[in-house]
Design an enzyme around this catalytic site. Structure first.
Site, PDB file in Angstrom:
ATOM      1  N   GLY A  78       0.803  -1.221   0.000  1.00  0.00           N
ATOM      2  CA  GLY A  78       0.000   0.000   0.000  1.00  0.00           C
ATOM      3  C   GLY A  78       0.833   1.267   0.000  1.00  0.00           C
ATOM      4  O   GLY A  78       0.303   2.353   0.211  1.00  0.00           O
ATOM      5  N   LEU A  79       2.134   1.136  -0.246  1.00  0.00           N
ATOM      6  CA  LEU A  79       2.980   2.333  -0.234  1.00  0.00           C
ATOM      7  C   LEU A  79       2.751   3.189  -1.469  1.00  0.00           C
ATOM      8  O   LEU A  79       2.695   4.409  -1.394  1.00  0.00           O
ATOM      9  CB  LEU A  79       4.457   1.928  -0.146  1.00  0.00           C
ATOM     10  CG  LEU A  79       4.866   1.266   1.163  1.00  0.00           C
ATOM     11  CD1 LEU A  79       6.305   0.799   1.109  1.00  0.00           C
ATOM     12  CD2 LEU A  79       4.674   2.229   2.318  1.00  0.00           C
ATOM     13  N   GLY A  80       2.609   2.527  -2.622  1.00  0.00           N
ATOM     14  CA  GLY A  80       2.352   3.283  -3.850  1.00  0.00           C
ATOM     15  C   GLY A  80       1.034   4.026  -3.748  1.00  0.00           C
ATOM     16  O   GLY A  80       0.905   5.185  -4.137  1.00  0.00           O
ATOM     17  N   TYR A 122      -4.323   1.905 -10.819  1.00  0.00           N
ATOM     18  CA  TYR A 122      -4.814   3.277 -10.810  1.00  0.00           C
ATOM     19  C   TYR A 122      -6.332   3.334 -10.837  1.00  0.00           C
ATOM     20  O   TYR A 122      -6.939   4.253 -10.303  1.00  0.00           O
ATOM     21  CB  TYR A 122      -4.221   4.071 -11.981  1.00  0.00           C
ATOM     22  CG  TYR A 122      -2.758   4.359 -11.782  1.00  0.00           C
ATOM     23  CD1 TYR A 122      -1.790   3.726 -12.556  1.00  0.00           C
ATOM     24  CD2 TYR A 122      -2.333   5.247 -10.805  1.00  0.00           C
ATOM     25  CE1 TYR A 122      -0.450   3.974 -12.359  1.00  0.00           C
ATOM     26  CE2 TYR A 122      -0.997   5.491 -10.600  1.00  0.00           C
ATOM     27  CZ  TYR A 122      -0.060   4.864 -11.377  1.00  0.00           C
ATOM     28  OH  TYR A 122       1.259   5.106 -11.178  1.00  0.00           O
TER      29      TYR A 122
END
Lengths: 244, 241
Positions: free
Chosen positions: A190-192, A223
């Site tokens: 979940g960093l991106g 995205y």
């Protein structure tokens, strides 16, 4: 809302304000001066009208009319996004070291670290000077660093760049997000997502509503989950093909 | 070549143009333009002045140009019942153009009757067009990081002067300025109508096959939303671990 030419102007841009002053030196007929005076009066009138158009616009919104519009009244709107730095995630590893993932926007990015990270994700190499210029002139550069502290030791500067995303913008209407990357060994956490959401948040708070990006086919779903729509309403992105 | 009064010379060097150049079309004898060697049947272009100088841009004049071209800065603008888009906010426009790497404006002196090439207004072609005496008829801008990438926005020409190569000139000027800085990754967002124009000017789908995506998530009652034209976008919530 007066706009002052910000310090991060890309080139020696003469502020548009100046054409409203000092027009007497011109040898051209005075129809230009009249145009100027009219212009400044129109500007004041257009500010009054802006409120009028707002009320018309809110009446025009047909779909999703159940939205509750909460205008953010943050006073810090005029300047660049305030640089932030905070700990996003902290966890303790099996051997006792504490690892912190620090989010930062507006900090300096070492281009060598960035190039090493690009190599890790398998991107083609780009000239370092261009990379540095691009980072310097981006509206916002968000980074993730990993800092490891061994148990019982003072903080050692073990800071490693593990993620980055940047956005270019005209500071008013449009923004494009480029170069989103996360170290492969840190992906899937979940960093991106955090990087992108932070950027979107910063852009929307400045009323920059056209947020675009060009996604590789493998990450279109990623995205989409973040709220991006491919080719919305027929809008397409086209690229220039050099003809030699 | 012909020397026009006021010290403006028509340059016969077509390869390298100075930043501000006046292109003269003397009606009957069509001079070879730098952008079109094809002899396409199009009405003659009036004398124009193309400028990349930011100080020539008058934000209010620009706002009116946006309105006459029915163009909005928002991707999904509010549209009035008669089809007009909402006018652009002048203050935001100033901010936007002051942060654009490349700004191209085209001025022309428009006669009242636009039948062009009439015997009566030969004199109009002799008087040099300047950004101060002419009317803003075309515009284009690009936002770039001056290193790797650029995006082109808001290319427009007033409806009465379309189809004469002005838009193409604007686009080629923008591209040339960007490539001079070493930026070759140039993108442009376009709707269906604009796609033909960009294709004709040398734009195409991405070589790498990327998908263009725009943020369009709308929120519900609990969320914070921001309006962008007629879209209401959800602001991602703050989450601190």
């Amino acid at each position: 809302m007066q706009s002052s030419s910000s310090s991060s102007s890309l080139c020696a841009i003469v502020p548009v304000d100046c054409i409203f002053n000092g027009s007497n030196q011109l040898a051209y007929p005075c129809s230009f001066n009249l145009g100027l005076l009219k212009g400044s009066r129109n500007l004041k009138v257009s500010r009054l009208k802006a409120g009028f158009w707002e009320s018309i616009r809110s009446g025009l919104i047909k779909n999703n009319s159940t939205q509750v519009i909460e205008p953010l009244s943050n006073p810090q709107e005029e300047e660049e996004p305030l640089p932030e730095e905070f700990v996003l995630v902290e966890k303790t590893l099996p051997d006792g070291t504490i690892e912190q993932i620090i989010f930062s926007s507006g900090g300096d990015v070492d281009v060598y670290d960035l190039q090493a990270l690009c190599d890790k994700v398998g991107w083609p190499r780009r000239p370092l000077s261009k990379l540095a210029a691009a980072l310097r002139n981006s509206y916002m550069v968000a980074t993730l660093h990993s800092v490891k502290k061994s148990a019982g030791e003072e903080a050692n500067n073990n800071k490693k760049l593990i993620g980055m995303a940047r956005a270019t913008s005209d500071h008013a209407f449009n923004a494009t997000i480029w170069d989103v990357l996360v170290d492969p060994s840190y992906q899937g956490q979940g960093l991106g997502k955090a990087l992108i959401e932070k950027i979107i948040r910063a852009l929307l708070q400045r009323d920059i509503g056209n947020i675009t990006l060009f996604a590789d086919s493998k990450v279109v779903e990623f995205y989409r989950n973040l709220g991006f729509q491919p080719d919305p309403e027929g809008i397409k992105g086209m690229f220039w093909y050099p003809r030699f | 070549m012909a020397v026009v009064g006021g010290g403006y010379h028509f340059s016969s060097k077509l390869q390298t143009l100075p930043p501000a150049v006046q292109i003269l079309n003397a009606g009957r004898s069509s001079i070879n333009h730098h952008h079109g060697h094809r002899r396409r049947r199009r009405p003659p272009t009036p004398p124009i002045f193309i400028s990349t100088n930011l100080s020539h841009v008058n934000p209010v004049q620009l706002r009116d140009l946006y309105s006459s071209c029915n163009h909005s800065c928002h991707r999904f603008p509010n549209v009035f019942p008669d089809g007009r888009v909402e006018p652009v906010d002048v203050a935001k426009l100033r901010i936007a153009i002051s942060h654009s790497s490349v700004v191209v404006s085209v001025f022309a002196s428009l006669p009242e009757n636009l039948d062009g090439g009439g015997g009566g207004d030969w004199y109009r072609k002799m008087i040099p067009v300047t950004p101060f005496s002419g009317q803003l008829v075309g515009f284009g801008r690009a936002v770039s990081d001056d290193g790797l990438t650029a995006s082109i926005y808001d290319v427009m020409v007033i409806p009465s002067l379309r189809g004469r190569g002005i838009g193409r000139m604007i686009l080629q000027r923008i591209i040339r300025l960007l490539t001079n800085k070493g930026v070759y990754d140039i993108a442009a967002l376009c709707s269906d109508e604009e796609m033909e124009f960009f294709k004709a000017c040398g734009f195409g789908d991405d070589i790498l096959g990327s998908t263009t995506m725009m943020y369009s998530r709308s929120g519900n009652d609990d969320d914070m939303v921001k309006s962008a034209g007629r879209k209401l976008l959800m602001v991602p919530p703050l989450r601190k671990s």
